[in-house]
Scaffold this motif. Structure first.
Motif, PDB file in Angstrom:
ATOM      1  N   GLY A   3       0.985  -1.099  -0.120  1.00 40.56           N
ATOM      2  CA  GLY A   3      -0.034   0.116  -0.155  1.00 40.56           C
ATOM      3  C   GLY A   3       1.004   1.203  -0.139  1.00 40.56           C
ATOM      4  O   GLY A   3       0.278   2.363   0.283  1.00 40.56           O
ATOM      5  N   GLN A   4       2.250   1.118  -0.201  1.00 39.03           N
ATOM      6  CA  GLN A   4       3.037   2.225  -0.194  1.00 39.03           C
ATOM      7  C   GLN A   4       3.640   2.729  -1.688  1.00 39.03           C
ATOM      8  O   GLN A   4       3.435   1.781  -2.236  1.00 39.03           O
ATOM      9  CB  GLN A   4       3.967   2.074   0.923  1.00 39.03           C
ATOM     10  N   SER A   5       4.278   3.536  -1.875  1.00 37.39           N
ATOM     11  CA  SER A   5       4.724   4.024  -3.080  1.00 37.39           C
ATOM     12  C   SER A   5       6.252   4.510  -2.969  1.00 37.39           C
ATOM     13  O   SER A   5       6.796   5.161  -3.896  1.00 37.39           O
ATOM     14  CB  SER A   5       4.007   5.089  -3.676  1.00 37.39           C
ATOM     15  N   VAL A   6       6.877   4.454  -1.648  1.00 35.88           N
ATOM     16  CA  VAL A   6       8.070   4.918  -1.375  1.00 35.88           C
ATOM     17  C   VAL A   6       9.009   3.504  -1.739  1.00 35.88           C
ATOM     18  O   VAL A   6       8.771   2.549  -1.371  1.00 35.88           O
ATOM     19  CB  VAL A   6       8.355   5.216  -0.020  1.00 35.88           C
ATOM     20  N   LEU A   7      10.209   3.910  -2.636  1.00 34.00           N
ATOM     21  CA  LEU A   7      11.065   2.852  -2.773  1.00 34.00           C
ATOM     22  C   LEU A   7      11.838   2.142  -1.564  1.00 34.00           C
ATOM     23  O   LEU A   7      12.301   3.107  -0.797  1.00 34.00           O
ATOM     24  CB  LEU A   7      12.175   3.155  -3.843  1.00 34.00           C
ATOM     25  N   SER A  19      -6.384   7.560   2.408  1.00 32.80           N
ATOM     26  CA  SER A  19      -6.323   9.281   2.087  1.00 32.80           C
ATOM     27  C   SER A  19      -5.402   9.494   0.893  1.00 32.80           C
ATOM     28  O   SER A  19      -5.507  10.477   0.266  1.00 32.80           O
ATOM     29  CB  SER A  19      -6.231  10.013   3.350  1.00 32.80           C
ATOM     30  N   GLN A  20      -4.363   8.785   0.798  1.00 36.78           N
ATOM     31  CA  GLN A  20      -3.421   8.983  -0.225  1.00 36.78           C
ATOM     32  C   GLN A  20      -4.025   8.512  -1.510  1.00 36.78           C
ATOM     33  O   GLN A  20      -3.678   8.883  -2.604  1.00 36.78           O
ATOM     34  CB  GLN A  20      -2.017   8.583   0.141  1.00 36.78           C
ATOM     35  N   LEU A  28      -2.682   4.173  -6.768  1.00 35.30           N
ATOM     36  CA  LEU A  28      -1.611   3.485  -6.432  1.00 35.30           C
ATOM     37  C   LEU A  28      -0.630   3.211  -7.406  1.00 35.30           C
ATOM     38  O   LEU A  28       0.627   3.134  -7.347  1.00 35.30           O
ATOM     39  CB  LEU A  28      -1.927   2.332  -5.538  1.00 35.30           C
ATOM     40  N   SER A  29      -1.019   2.660  -8.583  1.00 28.53           N
ATOM     41  CA  SER A  29      -0.145   2.025  -9.648  1.00 28.53           C
ATOM     42  C   SER A  29       0.339   3.063 -10.148  1.00 28.53           C
ATOM     43  O   SER A  29       1.629   3.413 -10.678  1.00 28.53           O
ATOM     44  CB  SER A  29      -1.145   1.362 -10.674  1.00 28.53           C
TER      45      SER A  29
END
Length: 263
Positions: A144-148, A184-185, A192-193
């Protein structure tokens, strides 16, 4: 005794008829000839023309004369598709050179990602468009995150260093499984994708890959490669694809509305 006077023949006043008859005869002959010339038989004229052409093409050389007939040299026969064939060969040679360059780049990327390839987390796939690097999202992002994740930043920068030495267009695709997300993000898997693809794009841009070559796309769960009915399938579908295209995109041509209506 007086001698009788010999009678002189009188003048002939009808002599003009002879000249007139001759004139009428000549005039009639003239009109007959003109009529004959105006009613040429097309079929017979064509046969005569072809016969004359054939006869003059095959005139034998007169050995008794100082003039000789010199036949012109035959013109070289150039196949109609000779130019097209040469252009096709040039295009094929250019494509083959591009494929070799692409495979060399893919080999360098595989060496950089060798540990993850051995673990089955990364796949390098050759397609008709070029080379696709498929990276499982579990090694790139937390759920559920987008930080590498820090361990992968170095490896991704190494991939970017290889890509930066080429001029191929690069498309980064974000993919998810069909499990919905609502935060919320990220209100859905689309966000997300897309953000995950953009995160990788920013890393490549910071590493020196020209921004004009980069494109980011979010597909959410619309392009699965496995079934979403199993845990393994969903894990495979959560991925980031780096597509390195072998050809530059074609320039479009604006359509003319008036021309399209005329068709």
């Amino acid at each position: 005794m007086a001698r009788k006077r010999r009678e002189e023949p009188g003048d002939n006043h009808e002599r003009w008829l002879v000249s007139y008859a001759d004139f009428i005869t000549l005039l009639f002959a003239f009109f007959v000839v003109m009529y004959a010339l105006s009613t040429v038989n097309e079929g017979k004229y064509r046969v005569l023309s072809e016969s004359l052409v054939h006869a003059f093409r095959n005139v034998p050389v007169n050995t008794a004369s100082t003039m000789t007939q010199v036949a012109p040299p035959p013109l070289p026969v150039v196949p109609k598709n000779a130019t097209a064939t040469a252009a096709t060969r040039a295009q094929e040679a250019a494509k083959q050179k591009q494929r070799e360059k692409m495979r060399g780049m893919a080999k360098d990327i595989m060496e950089v990602m060798a540990p993850l390839i051995e673990q089955g987390k990364v796949r390098v796939i050759e397609t008709s468009r070029g080379v696709t690097i498929e990276i499982n999202d579990s090694v790139l992002f937390s759920p559920g995150q987008s930080v590498l994740q820090p361990p992968l930043v170095k490896a991704m920068r190494a991939v970017a260093d290889v890509i930066a030495t080429t001029d191929f267009p690069v498309t980064i695709e974000g993919h998810t499984d069909n499990v919905p997300i609502k935060t919320s993000q990220f209100p859905s898997n689309w966000e997300l994708s897309a953000v995950r693809a953009t995160t990788v794009l920013r890393l490549f841009s910071d590493a020196g890959v020209s921004a004009e070559r980069l494109t980011a796309i979010g597909y959410a769960d619309t392009r699965p490669v496995e079934t979403n009915a199993t845990i393994e399938g969903r894990a495979r579908n959560r991925r980031v694809n780096i597509l390195i295209d072998s050809a530059a995109p074609e320039k479009g041509k604006e359509l003319d509305l008036d021309a399209s209506e005329k068709r």
